[in-house]
Design an enzyme around this catalytic site. Sequence first.
Site, PDB file in Angstrom:
ATOM      1  N   PRO A  16     128.505  21.002  90.094  1.00  0.00           N
ATOM      2  CA  PRO A  16     128.767  22.057  91.084  1.00  0.00           C
ATOM      3  C   PRO A  16     129.246  21.414  92.379  1.00  0.00           C
ATOM      4  CG  PRO A  16     126.396  21.634  90.927  1.00  0.00           C
ATOM      5  CD  PRO A  16     127.074  20.786  89.879  1.00  0.00           C
ATOM      6  N   CYS A 100     121.346  19.421  97.526  1.00  0.00           N
ATOM      7  CA  CYS A 100     122.345  19.448  98.596  1.00  0.00           C
ATOM      8  C   CYS A 100     121.769  18.872  99.885  1.00  0.00           C
ATOM      9  CB  CYS A 100     122.845  20.875  98.826  1.00  0.00           C
ATOM     10  SG  CYS A 100     124.166  20.880 100.027  1.00  0.00           S
TER      11      CYS A 100
END
Length: 345
Positions: A16, A100
């Site tokens: 992703p 992240c």
Amino acid sequence: MRIGHIQLANRLFAAPMAGVTDRPFRQLCKRLGAGYAVSEMVTSRKDLWSSLKTSRRADHAGEAAPISVQIAGTDAAMMAEAAAYNIERGAQIIDINMGCPAKKVCSKWAGSALMRDETLALEIADAVVAACAPHDVPVTLKMRTGWSASERNAVRLAVGAENAGIAMVTVHGRTREQGYKGTAEYDTVAAVKAAVRIPVVANGDIDTPAKAGEVLASTGADAIMIGRAAQGRPWIFREIAHYLDTGDELPPPEVDEAKGWLLAHLDDHYRLYGEATGVRSARKHIGWTVQALPGGAEFRTRMNLIETCAQQVAAVGDWFDELADRGERMPTARRAPPTSDPMLQ
Ligand SMILES: Cc1cc2nc3c(=O)[nH]c(=O)nc-3n(C[C@H](O)[C@H](O)[C@H](O)COP(=O)(O)O)c2cc1C
């Protein structure tokens, strides 16, 4: 390779990447050999679901199965709701973002910051698994090796996640503190693999077929995930598949072949984003594709001034035709480019 009850075509995954792995790019990677591709992260904040950005991310029309959506957030109930919302829109697998490093995400105690609060992280895992179970949707988790060198808790978190019903974990071999600096290490990935029974995916700096083979062998991981090395080079998946099957390296694609893939990608891209946004957001994909070709930098500068899709397509087509006439081939696999994640600035 399975995720819960879902059988995958192979063990080569597209990572992703916000602003990159949108539906057209995921489709392209799947066409060129990726067995699985995870969406860009979708926020668990309901007030943003109707925004153009999030609604595009939650649109899976025509996407090849399995459709996997990554969600990001800090609140267990909101994350459970986000999972249900995306399942209604076609998600067959839900991935929780605990990797992240962006400030925007971390200051709100999401992304990799969750690794610092294992209680909250596992509360979120429990809530999302409970929301997905009635729909038979497996839940996976993507993390880093830890917050910092002194707080490397991937193994403990992976064991907790497995106990919470998580069906697969992906580990990017860097700490949050590292951002994208330094090099990924795979010892922690191997330690996670040794500690759990669910599939483990190795991620970070895999940029050639040989490196893919080395990482699979040294970690015992069930699959590998590739991010930056697929930017402008989505055929890396078929190159790795060929290498793992035969031990031989495929020659780089013909320029004509790459042109065909890029033009098909642009067509899909414009359909999702429309003319005004599409012509601009396509520039980075074109730029990545041409960057290592002779004259690529000059073409990129010229192409960045084009404001219509038709002119962009014509410029790309003509430029690749000239390269083909000169007998050029696409370049061989290169080191992953430096990250250009706008969220990390
Ligand atoms: C531009 C960009 C955007 C990213 N966005 C996400 C994201 O939305 N969710 C996520 O879990 N990881 C995200 N990542 C991290 C990648 O999935 C991957 O873990 C990281 O790039 C390391 O793999 P690589 O060396 O193969 O690129 C992003 C990375 C980049 C470069």
